[in-house]
Scaffold this motif. Structure first.
Motif, PDB file in Angstrom:
ATOM      1  N   LEU A   1      53.511  37.943  20.357  1.00 20.21           N
ATOM      2  CA  LEU A   1      52.863  38.928  21.225  1.00 20.21           C
ATOM      3  C   LEU A   1      51.461  38.479  21.603  1.00 20.21           C
ATOM      4  N   ASP A   2      50.683  38.028  20.632  1.00 27.16           N
ATOM      5  CA  ASP A   2      49.315  37.608  20.908  1.00 27.16           C
ATOM      6  C   ASP A   2      49.286  36.387  21.815  1.00 27.16           C
ATOM      7  N   GLY A   3      50.259  35.481  21.619  1.00 29.90           N
ATOM      8  CA  GLY A   3      50.324  34.309  22.480  1.00 29.90           C
ATOM      9  C   GLY A   3      50.594  34.685  23.922  1.00 29.90           C
ATOM     10  N   MET A   4      51.517  35.623  24.126  1.00 32.18           N
ATOM     11  CA  MET A   4      51.840  36.053  25.485  1.00 32.18           C
ATOM     12  C   MET A   4      50.682  36.847  26.096  1.00 32.18           C
ATOM     13  N   ALA A   5      49.957  37.589  25.256  1.00 28.84           N
ATOM     14  CA  ALA A   5      48.814  38.353  25.765  1.00 28.84           C
ATOM     15  C   ALA A   5      47.737  37.435  26.321  1.00 28.84           C
ATOM     16  N   ALA A   6      47.664  36.215  25.772  1.00 29.95           N
ATOM     17  CA  ALA A   6      46.665  35.253  26.250  1.00 29.95           C
ATOM     18  C   ALA A   6      47.095  34.565  27.529  1.00 29.95           C
ATOM     19  N   GLY A   7      48.338  34.803  27.978  1.00 32.16           N
ATOM     20  CA  GLY A   7      48.843  34.175  29.193  1.00 32.16           C
ATOM     21  C   GLY A   7      49.465  32.830  28.913  1.00 32.16           C
ATOM     22  N   GLY A   8      50.064  32.233  29.934  1.00 34.60           N
ATOM     23  CA  GLY A   8      50.718  30.953  29.769  1.00 34.60           C
ATOM     24  C   GLY A   8      49.713  29.816  29.632  1.00 34.60           C
ATOM     25  N   ARG A   9      50.085  28.786  28.865  1.00 37.51           N
ATOM     26  CA  ARG A   9      49.251  27.592  28.729  1.00 37.51           C
ATOM     27  C   ARG A   9      50.148  26.374  28.510  1.00 37.51           C
ATOM     28  N   VAL A  10      49.729  25.255  29.079  1.00 37.79           N
ATOM     29  CA  VAL A  10      50.366  23.960  28.858  1.00 37.79           C
ATOM     30  C   VAL A  10      49.240  22.937  28.707  1.00 37.79           C
ATOM     31  N   ARG A  11      49.599  21.720  28.338  1.00 41.53           N
ATOM     32  CA  ARG A  11      48.597  20.657  28.305  1.00 41.53           C
ATOM     33  C   ARG A  11      48.863  19.713  29.470  1.00 41.53           C
ATOM     34  N   ILE A  12      47.857  19.523  30.326  1.00 43.33           N
ATOM     35  CA  ILE A  12      47.971  18.659  31.495  1.00 43.33           C
ATOM     36  C   ILE A  12      46.841  17.644  31.457  1.00 43.33           C
ATOM     37  N   ASP A  13      47.196  16.363  31.515  1.00 40.56           N
ATOM     38  CA  ASP A  13      46.210  15.277  31.477  1.00 40.56           C
ATOM     39  C   ASP A  13      45.246  15.432  30.305  1.00 40.56           C
ATOM     40  N   GLY A  14      45.802  15.838  29.184  1.00 39.97           N
ATOM     41  CA  GLY A  14      45.015  15.929  27.965  1.00 39.97           C
ATOM     42  C   GLY A  14      44.301  17.240  27.752  1.00 39.97           C
ATOM     43  N   GLN A  15      44.313  18.131  28.723  1.00 39.66           N
ATOM     44  CA  GLN A  15      43.569  19.380  28.620  1.00 39.66           C
ATOM     45  C   GLN A  15      44.497  20.588  28.559  1.00 39.66           C
ATOM     46  N   ILE A  16      44.160  21.561  27.689  1.00 42.49           N
ATOM     47  CA  ILE A  16      44.878  22.833  27.683  1.00 42.49           C
ATOM     48  C   ILE A  16      44.574  23.553  28.989  1.00 42.49           C
ATOM     49  N   THR A  17      45.628  23.919  29.717  1.00 47.15           N
ATOM     50  CA  THR A  17      45.472  24.465  31.064  1.00 47.15           C
ATOM     51  C   THR A  17      46.202  25.801  31.191  1.00 47.15           C
ATOM     52  N   PRO A  18      45.512  26.861  31.643  1.00 49.81           N
ATOM     53  CA  PRO A  18      46.198  28.148  31.853  1.00 49.81           C
ATOM     54  C   PRO A  18      47.228  28.032  32.966  1.00 49.81           C
ATOM     55  N   THR A  19      48.357  28.710  32.776  1.00 47.74           N
ATOM     56  CA  THR A  19      49.390  28.781  33.802  1.00 47.74           C
ATOM     57  C   THR A  19      49.905  30.217  33.852  1.00 47.74           C
ATOM     58  N   PRO A  20      50.473  30.656  34.963  1.00 50.09           N
ATOM     59  CA  PRO A  20      51.038  32.008  35.010  1.00 50.09           C
ATOM     60  C   PRO A  20      52.166  32.160  33.995  1.00 50.09           C
ATOM     61  N   LEU A  21      52.148  33.223  33.222  1.00 48.85           N
ATOM     62  CA  LEU A  21      53.196  33.471  32.249  1.00 48.85           C
ATOM     63  C   LEU A  21      54.527  33.641  32.976  1.00 48.85           C
ATOM     64  N   GLY A  22      55.518  32.853  32.600  1.00 47.70           N
ATOM     65  CA  GLY A  22      56.804  32.884  33.277  1.00 47.70           C
ATOM     66  C   GLY A  22      56.874  31.956  34.464  1.00 47.70           C
ATOM     67  N   GLY A  23      55.803  31.192  34.693  1.00 52.89           N
ATOM     68  CA  GLY A  23      55.766  30.317  35.863  1.00 52.89           C
ATOM     69  C   GLY A  23      56.501  29.014  35.688  1.00 52.89           C
ATOM     70  N   ARG A  24      56.723  28.605  34.429  1.00 53.64           N
ATOM     71  CA  ARG A  24      57.434  27.351  34.171  1.00 53.64           C
ATOM     72  C   ARG A  24      58.706  27.658  33.401  1.00 53.64           C
ATOM     73  N   THR A  25      59.827  27.298  33.974  1.00 52.64           N
ATOM     74  CA  THR A  25      61.122  27.548  33.345  1.00 52.64           C
ATOM     75  C   THR A  25      61.959  26.281  33.385  1.00 52.64           C
ATOM     76  N   ALA A  26      63.005  26.247  32.593  1.00 56.30           N
ATOM     77  CA  ALA A  26      63.913  25.105  32.554  1.00 56.30           C
ATOM     78  C   ALA A  26      65.244  25.571  31.985  1.00 56.30           C
ATOM     79  N   ARG A  27      66.260  24.766  32.160  1.00 54.27           N
ATOM     80  CA  ARG A  27      67.538  24.984  31.489  1.00 54.27           C
ATOM     81  C   ARG A  27      67.686  23.872  30.460  1.00 54.27           C
ATOM     82  N   ILE A  28      67.818  24.272  29.190  1.00 54.69           N
ATOM     83  CA  ILE A  28      67.733  23.312  28.087  1.00 54.69           C
ATOM     84  C   ILE A  28      68.892  23.514  27.126  1.00 54.69           C
ATOM     85  N   ASP A  29      69.447  22.416  26.669  1.00 47.71           N
ATOM     86  CA  ASP A  29      70.417  22.452  25.579  1.00 47.71           C
ATOM     87  C   ASP A  29      69.659  22.158  24.286  1.00 47.71           C
ATOM     88  N   PHE A  30      69.330  23.208  23.543  1.00 45.83           N
ATOM     89  CA  PHE A  30      68.581  23.054  22.304  1.00 45.83           C
ATOM     90  C   PHE A  30      69.452  22.480  21.183  1.00 45.83           C
TER      91      PHE A  30
END
Length: 355
Positions: free
Chosen positions: A166-195
């Motif tokens: 819950l706390d992670g989602m409250a902070a919004g989406g984040r990824v690492r791009i070119d070495g930096q933690i970068t905010p992204t829209p929550l739900g903005g990045r999706t994929a279909r994955i076979d875990f």
């Protein structure tokens, strides 16, 4: 005689670890702030106990060689305990899945080295499996510039895990791009994955691996995914407008209290019979990809075994690698396969790309 202290022993996972430790003949000193709960557990297990607030931790770490910190929320409790461990020259371990703790550990790396201590967050399900997969993939493809990780969990979760999500989602989406933690829209990045148990839609989630996997591999671009039904992914996108509300202390505290009242965590049967599936993928500049998968024991069972393995390995080490670490950099990428119910870890080349 070496001694270790389990702080937060009366919490859901802390108590599980304490009881398993006693079964194995280990004798942790149980600790926390709740006198009644910690004393009751200590007397039941025949163990010593100490009751103290983290502001007074220095005075209570005398004679302790390793602290296993299990008291959340870790973003609040871990920094003062880490600081106390550095000042008292006590090795520090915890079971957090909160990325801010890994960032803080890196900040005090120099101080930890100078003090001659190890600081290693995440010796539970967060982040042992994903960290070991990241390290193994990096060994197989050292030129990789992109890393994607993910895990498919059983539905039954503890109160602490639900709070972290819950706390992670409250902070919004984040990824690492070119070495930096970068905010992204929550739900903005999706994929279909076979875990490892069939292809599923998945959502990028701001997990601790954005710090830990970067520490372990130096790969500059990292994303972490959780499987989620498509309608829930769409609902997550709609909920973006509420992320600011969830970040307010009063709203967050109320949500945490509700979680404490309504979420109990998996029972012994669920912990013994359910499993988790962990996935990772690296990509190099030429577009070549490698995929890793592993099935593990239930996350809470793995956390118990992982934490106790970390404690015993660190106590037994005659010359541990000092400073801030992740599980993979301290104990090796094979740590996950040494834990009961895990393995094998498979790595294979893949073709095409995720959608």
């Amino acid at each position: 005689m070496t001694k270790w202290l389990l702080y937060g022993a009366n919490g859901y996972t802390g108590e599980l670890i304490a009881r398993e430790a006693r079964k194995r003949g280990l004798e942790p000193v149980l600790a926390g702030r709740n006198l009644a709960a910690v004393k009751l557990l200590a007397e039941d297990l025949g163990l010593d106990y100490r009751i103290f607030d983290l502001r007074d931790a220095d005075a209570w770490l005398s004679g302790i060689d390793v602290v296993l910190h299990c008291a959340g929320p870790f973003s609040v409790t871990a920094p003062p305990m880490i600081d106390a461990c550095v000042r008292t020259r006590t090795h520090y371990l915890d079971i957090t899945g909160e990325m801010d703790v890994f960032a803080y550990a890196r900040e005090i790396d120099g101080q930890a080295r100078a003090a001659g201590v190890v600081v290693c967050p995440g010796v539970g399900f967060d982040v042992i499996p994903t960290d070991c997969l990241a390290a193994a993939l990096h060994q197989a493809m050292p030129e990789a510039t992109r890393l994607r990780l993910g895990f498919d969990l059983p539905l039954a979760l503890s109160p602490g895990t639900v709070k972290t999500i819950l706390d992670g989602m409250a902070a919004g989406g984040r990824v690492r791009i070119d070495g930096q933690i970068t905010p992204t829209p929550l739900g903005g990045r999706t994929a279909r994955i076979d875990f490892g148990n069939g292809t599923k839609p998945a959502l990028a989630f701001p997990a601790a691996d954005l710090h830990s996997a970067h520490h372990s591999t130096a790969i500059p671009n990292i994303e972490v995914y959780l499987p989620m039904p498509s309608p829930l992914i769409r609902a997550t996108r709609i909920s973006r407008r509420f992320t600011g509300l969830l970040a307010r202390p009063r709203v967050r505290d109320a949500a945490h209290k509700l979680i404490d009242k309504t979420v109990k965590g998996p029972d012994a049967n669920r912990r013994a019979t359910s499993s988790a599936h962990v996935w990772g993928e690296t990509t190099d500049p030429a577009g070549r990809r490698a995929t890793a998968r592993i099935t593990t024991a239930n996350p809470y069972r793995l956390t118990i075994d992982g934490a106790l393995t970390a404690v015993t390995d660190l106590l037994a080490a005659t010359a541990p690698r000092l400073g801030a670490h992740t599980p993979a950099t301290l104990f090796g990428a094979d740590l996950i396969t040494r834990l009961p119910g895990s393995g094998p870890l498979t790595i294979s080349p893949t073709e095409g790309s995720l959608t």
